[in-house]
Scaffold this motif. Structure first.
Motif, mmCIF file in Angstrom:
data_model
loop_
_atom_site.group_PDB
_atom_site.id
_atom_site.type_symbol
_atom_site.label_atom_id
_atom_site.label_comp_id
_atom_site.label_asym_id
_atom_site.label_seq_id
_atom_site.Cartn_x
_atom_site.Cartn_y
_atom_site.Cartn_z
ATOM 1 N N ALA A 5 0.826 -1.206 0.000
ATOM 2 C CA ALA A 5 0.000 0.000 0.000
ATOM 3 C C ALA A 5 0.860 1.257 0.000
ATOM 4 O O ALA A 5 1.967 1.265 0.549
ATOM 5 N N PHE A 6 0.332 2.281 -0.618
ATOM 6 C CA PHE A 6 1.005 3.585 -0.665
ATOM 7 C C PHE A 6 0.064 4.628 -0.094
ATOM 8 O O PHE A 6 -1.101 4.721 -0.497
ATOM 9 N N ILE A 7 0.595 5.402 0.839
ATOM 10 C CA ILE A 7 -0.263 6.381 1.503
ATOM 11 C C ILE A 7 0.558 7.594 1.919
ATOM 12 O O ILE A 7 1.776 7.490 2.113
ATOM 13 N N GLY A 8 -0.108 8.722 2.039
ATOM 14 C CA GLY A 8 0.579 9.930 2.486
ATOM 15 C C GLY A 8 -0.383 11.095 2.502
ATOM 16 O O GLY A 8 -1.509 10.976 2.004
ATOM 17 N N ARG A 9 0.063 12.209 3.050
ATOM 18 C CA ARG A 9 -0.771 13.399 3.024
ATOM 19 C C ARG A 9 -1.067 13.775 1.587
ATOM 20 O O ARG A 9 -0.260 13.514 0.697
ATOM 21 N N SER A 10 -2.204 14.425 1.365
ATOM 22 C CA SER A 10 -2.531 14.834 0.009
ATOM 23 C C SER A 10 -1.445 15.800 -0.467
ATOM 24 O O SER A 10 -0.888 16.560 0.328
ATOM 25 N N VAL A 12 1.492 14.942 -1.436
ATOM 26 C CA VAL A 12 2.838 14.482 -1.072
ATOM 27 C C VAL A 12 3.615 13.985 -2.300
ATOM 28 O O VAL A 12 4.831 13.830 -2.259
ATOM 29 N N GLY A 13 2.874 13.743 -3.402
ATOM 30 C CA GLY A 13 3.511 13.238 -4.618
ATOM 31 C C GLY A 13 3.237 11.768 -4.863
ATOM 32 O O GLY A 13 3.980 11.087 -5.568
ATOM 33 N N LYS A 14 2.132 11.292 -4.312
ATOM 34 C CA LYS A 14 1.818 9.854 -4.401
ATOM 35 C C LYS A 14 1.484 9.416 -5.830
ATOM 36 O O LYS A 14 2.012 8.407 -6.300
ATOM 37 N N SER A 15 0.628 10.177 -6.488
ATOM 38 C CA SER A 15 0.265 9.791 -7.864
ATOM 39 C C SER A 15 1.493 9.789 -8.760
ATOM 40 O O SER A 15 1.689 8.863 -9.553
ATOM 41 N N LEU A 39 -10.983 6.724 -3.078
ATOM 42 C CA LEU A 39 -11.313 5.324 -2.894
ATOM 43 C C LEU A 39 -10.036 4.507 -2.951
ATOM 44 O O LEU A 39 -9.016 4.974 -3.426
ATOM 45 N N ILE A 40 -10.123 3.306 -2.460
ATOM 46 C CA ILE A 40 -8.952 2.440 -2.480
ATOM 47 C C ILE A 40 -8.847 1.772 -3.846
ATOM 48 O O ILE A 40 -9.772 1.098 -4.284
ATOM 49 N N LEU A 51 -0.413 -3.194 -6.213
ATOM 50 C CA LEU A 51 -0.123 -1.878 -5.681
ATOM 51 C C LEU A 51 -1.460 -1.299 -5.213
ATOM 52 O O LEU A 51 -2.416 -1.233 -5.983
ATOM 53 N N VAL A 52 -1.523 -0.933 -3.962
ATOM 54 C CA VAL A 52 -2.778 -0.425 -3.402
ATOM 55 C C VAL A 52 -2.628 1.059 -3.119
ATOM 56 O O VAL A 52 -1.773 1.473 -2.335
ATOM 57 N N ASP A 53 -3.444 1.833 -3.812
ATOM 58 C CA ASP A 53 -3.384 3.287 -3.703
ATOM 59 C C ASP A 53 -4.427 3.725 -2.669
ATOM 60 O O ASP A 53 -5.624 3.659 -2.919
ATOM 61 N N LEU A 54 -3.951 4.133 -1.514
ATOM 62 C CA LEU A 54 -4.872 4.520 -0.440
ATOM 63 C C LEU A 54 -5.134 6.025 -0.467
ATOM 64 O O LEU A 54 -4.264 6.795 -0.864
#
Ligand code: GDP
Length: 176
Positions: A5-10, A12-15, A39-40, A51-54
């Motif tokens: 899973a990948f997670i972070g503050r909005s 943060v550069g996740k996408s 959504l997950i 890869l789980v995009d949280l």
């Protein structure tokens, strides 16, 4: 199949990171708008792992209800997945440590959910501000933890860190 899973503050550069890791520029949409991934999402990579995009956390302008919804959805997911091998928590290397990030990491620790840290947006990893932010963050973590989790330093803009993260995932997949 194993899930990462990948997670972070909005923001943060996740996408951007997910796109870099998967070499697919349209897999996860980047945007300046906070809270776009609500959504997950699961993406099957190399037929080997998910890869789980949280959804991101810590939007200032979001209602209390939305925050509660995030809490329930994310924490239910994180607390219950048998195939969740690791949570990558993204930390913006351009800003000093944020309380909400430390709190989230402590929460993962309490529930014994394995995690690693990805410092994002380190286009110039030797830049003194970036180095200082990372060092301060680690020092902050050490206050509550005996051992630090694995850490990665990435720049999606400069395509740095992709190999290290994919190798790390490959190693865990092989070891189980
Ligand atoms: P998300 O909200 O966490 O999914 O973040 P995004 O991937 O949409 O990125 C948020 C903002 O940070 C966008 O303006 C990106 O262009 C920028 N950004 C993301 N990664 C990097 C990076 O590695 N370097 C730089 N300089 N900017 C980045």
């Amino acid at each position: 199949k194993p899930e990462y899973a990948f997670i972070g503050r909005s923001n943060v550069g996740k996408s951007s990171l997910i796109n870099m890791l998967t070499d697919k520029t349209k897999l996860a949409k980047t945007s300046g708008k906070p809270g776009k991934t609500q959504l997950i999402n699961h993406f099957l990579i190399n037929k080997a792992w998910f890869l789980v995009d949280l959804p991101g956390y810590g939007w200032a302008q979001v209602s209390k209800e939305m925050k509660e919804k995030w809490d329930i959805m994310t924490k239910n997911y994180l607390g219950q997945r048998e195939n969740l091998y690791n949570v990558f928590v993204l930390i913006d290397s351009r800003i000093p440590p944020q309380k909400i990030d430390i709190e989230f990491l402590n929460w993962l620790g309490e529930y014994q959910i394995p995690f690693s840290i990805i410092f994002t947006k380190a286009d110039k990893p030797n830049n003194s501000i970036i180095q200082s932010n990372i060092a301060t963050f680690k020092a902050e973590l050490k206050k509550g933890w005996e051992e630090l989790p694995p850490t990665f330093i990435t720049s999606s803009a400069k395509k740095v860190g992709q190999k290290e993260i994919l190798e790390y995932i490959g190693q865990i997949n092989e070891s189980v």
